[in-house]
Design an enzyme around this catalytic site. Structure first.
Site, PDB file in Angstrom:
ATOM      1  N   LYS A 193       1.520   4.373  -3.062  1.00 33.09           N
ATOM      2  CA  LYS A 193       1.456   5.819  -2.780  1.00 33.09           C
ATOM      3  C   LYS A 193       2.785   6.491  -3.115  1.00 33.09           C
ATOM      4  O   LYS A 193       2.822   7.601  -3.657  1.00 33.09           O
ATOM      5  CB  LYS A 193       1.098   6.040  -1.312  1.00 33.09           C
ATOM      6  CG  LYS A 193      -0.321   5.587  -0.968  1.00 33.09           C
ATOM      7  CD  LYS A 193      -0.551   5.517   0.537  1.00 33.09           C
ATOM      8  CE  LYS A 193      -1.961   5.016   0.845  1.00 33.09           C
ATOM      9  NZ  LYS A 193      -2.130   4.684   2.277  1.00 33.09           N
TER      10      LYS A 193
ATOM     11  N   ASP B 170       0.837  -1.206   0.000  1.00 32.05           N
ATOM     12  CA  ASP B 170       0.000   0.000   0.000  1.00 32.05           C
ATOM     13  C   ASP B 170       0.874   1.260   0.000  1.00 32.05           C
ATOM     14  O   ASP B 170       0.639   2.195  -0.771  1.00 32.05           O
ATOM     15  CB  ASP B 170      -0.908  -0.044   1.241  1.00 32.05           C
ATOM     16  CG  ASP B 170      -1.697   1.232   1.427  1.00 32.05           C
ATOM     17  OD1 ASP B 170      -2.759   1.355   0.800  1.00 32.05           O
ATOM     18  OD2 ASP B 170      -1.251   2.105   2.199  1.00 32.05           O
TER      19      ASP B 170
END
Lengths: 426, 426
Positions: B203, B199
């Protein structure tokens, strides 16, 4: 790309000179970012600081709004009145875009200026006016636009924060801390606007209007500076788990707004307590976002030029934006609360000779009589144990009671020092 | 105001449902802010969760791009492949604006998607994909646009940060901390993407491309999660003045870029060390700005909907923007460095039985032989003094040397635990 977009920079002090050099050096890369080719077509200052061709140098700054090929005027004169005011009003009236770092001007005349900008369909951008490099204005206008913001606060002045930090970490007294700040270029020779809280007040007025979608309210604001804070207060606060900070805070409750600038004790473990030196922070609380904090340098040529130049690019690349997001005539109307009618926990300090220790009982009795209840207290001796400070943290108390009792004690010559500082829960 | 601007929301999970309710409730006030009247014309999900008229409910999400009156599609299906991918590609190809919170999709297909958006002159906005409510994407694109950013880092994942904070403050072991996070809704039932750092990696890829004005580089990234961190490491780090954080960090030096996601020891007094629980922070370093930090909630319906809805308003009120500020085909090209060839200070831990204390000399000798020099060390007994941990902070060391020696020691059964964690100077 059509004809070049022409920019005039008026005012070539620290910031203006840095901006001029920056834009010249980065012209190509910034034109690419803006997707618009630009050019610094004119500059102006009292003294001729740069070698430029005659036609680029303006003899009279008020000519800028009248020159047809100028698209955008960057006002870096400063001050709410006089030249800066004349220039910006004239620029907007002549349908020039304006970018400014002038918090005093925007705070005082922002409503009127915005109306002219709206009518003439030009931009009035002022990111650099509030907390220097922190992109807080743009974030409120864009990235957080759907939020209903209820509270905005933080440390909006690097000069006073540097002084308070120096009093804390370097154990300097107020005067030495101020001199150090001046020596390092963090305080002006005449530091009144910073020390008295006026600089923070202007920033707060602007933030308050933007966040609560109201017009700027210049008058209904409480302003108290840090002149009354001395080194003992800073050290004593530390002992009790607090830091003293010059806060700007505006909050909306039940459709009333309070605007206040004041030195406050804040809990040492709060994020605001940890902002030291010339840093600024802004905390926004709202729905649905919750809480957002931004931290960065609040002043200086670099941070300020980051904001000004980004405003310039925004004007070039985007469509016309309303200076305060909504037209001035559609703004919300609010009542304003007076912070002097609110209630606070407070720090009280009474300095006495040790031989008058018996007066402590008197003090406590009088506080009780005035419905001021004690949360905790401490006695600290100083001056070779000839004197002592009685430090009290009160429970939540009506502000008029606090002010009343302090005034009452101050009249008595036996007290070497009597003061109170409010505690803000941040 | 002309005809209404029509929005379709595809995917009505936690975020989608909250968005739908929020936009319905705030329709009037948001229309005013956007200066455009809007309407949620269609919604779609696997299950019919809201009572809406038949013509508002889409049976097939892939119909949305084909419906003429839809202007903007909000994609909240999630995942880099499958339905989300099909929908967003189809939407942009059919000249619909897209707003998404889908970091996996943008990280993997952002370059291709941006090209289509650019060609078809529609917006592709993804503020919610990175650090939830923190308006970092918009700030890089607008408020900080003139800066040359050299470094971006921070804590981009609330789940892992909550787990590490719980291991620190509540002294929970990893499994308990994970269970607590799951119970409170901070971790998914299958937490792999969070724990393994995937995750954060998505980003980081997006931030890296935006900040350095390059295309998204999906492959050249180092990713290490927190599964290897145990409670002892957290406590030992504390003793040595550090906190363990799952960092995302990307940096540009001499036209080469490194992208890395890894658990790192950071100094306890750094601002990143102080980000606890589900909070995120992003620190941007560049010129002329210096350093800017933004702190806020990185996930959850409220923060995410703040970002999505602000993106929607932006699409409505502004002109078309390029998804990554510059056209994809004009992006800078960089070489990528492998973090495994760089040098770090590191935390080493060797667990041994107390009766084998003589091996400490061996360890130190071997380290020296491999050019690993010791800054400080500590011995800590545990399990009723039957075992001890030897904790070493090394001087700056080549990463391959660190990995080599650790592998070497791990092969020896006499060591109960051998590991190293890099130290990052933030």
């Amino acid at each position: 790309m059509n004809r070049k977009f022409n920019i005039a920079i008026i005012g070539l002090g620290n910031i203006g000179s840095y901006l001029y050099t920056f834009l010249k050096q980065k012209r190509k890369i910034l034109s690419k970012k803006a997707r618009v080719d630009f050019n610094i077509s004119h500059i102006c200052d009292k003294k001729r600081k740069f070698k430029v061709s005659k036609n680029k140098w303006l003899k009279n700054y008020l000519d800028a709004p009248k020159i047809k090929e100028i698209d955008l005027i960057v006002e870096l004169i400063g001050g709410a009145e006089g030249s800066a005011k004349k220039l910006v009003f004239s620029a907007l009236k002549n349908k020039k875009h304006v970018v400014t770092a002038n918090k005093a001007l925007i705070a005082k005349y922002g409503n009127q200026l915005a109306k002219i900008a709206e009518k003439n369909k030009v931009n009035l951008e002022y990111e650099a006016a509030v907390c220097g490099g922190i992109p807080v204005i743009r974030s409120i206008k864009d990235g957080l636009i759907t939020n209903q913001i209820n509270k905005v606060y933080g440390i909006f002045n690097g000069t006073t924060n540097f002084i308070l930090s120096s009093m804390d970490f370097d154990k300097l007294n107020f005067d030495f801390a101020l001199k150090k700040a001046q020596k390092l270029g963090y305080a002006e020779r005449n530091p009144k606007a910073d020390l008295a809280g006026f600089d923070v007040a202007d920033k707060l007025r602007i933030l308050s209007a933007l966040c609560f979608n109201s017009t700027i309210n210049y008058k209904n604001i409480y302003i108290e500076g840090i002149n009354n804070i001395d080194q003992k207060d800073v050290q004593y606060s530390n002992l009790l788990g607090f830091k003293i900070k010059l806060l700007g805070l505006t909050e909306k409750n039940n459709n009333t707004i309070v605007q206040k600038v004041f030195p406050a004790l804040v809990k040492s473990n709060s994020s605001t307590a940890k902002i030291n030196g010339v840093l600024n922070n802004v905390i926004l609380e709202g729905k649905p976002i919750g809480s957002i904090e931004m931290i960065g340098e609040g002043a200086g040529p670099k941070a300020t030029v980051s904001a000004i130049s980004s405003d310039i690019i925004s004007v070039m690349k985007d469509s016309i934006k309303l200076p305060f997001n909504t037209p001035i005539k559609e703004k919300n109307k609010y009542k304003f609360r007076d912070m002097l009618n609110e209630s606070y926990e407070a720090y009280l300090r009474f300095d006495l000779q040790v031989k008058n220790i018996g007066l402590v009982k008197n003090i406590i009795r009088k506080l009780k009589k005035n419905r001021i209840h004690i949360q905790k207290y401490k006695k600290i001796n100083f001056n070779s144990n000839k004197f002592f400070s009685l430090i009290i943290i009160t429970k939540i108390t009506k502000d008029p009671n606090l002010r009343g009792i302090i005034k009452n004690f101050k009249n008595k010559k036996i007290y070497k020092c009597v003061k109170f500082i409010r505690i803000e829960k941040v």
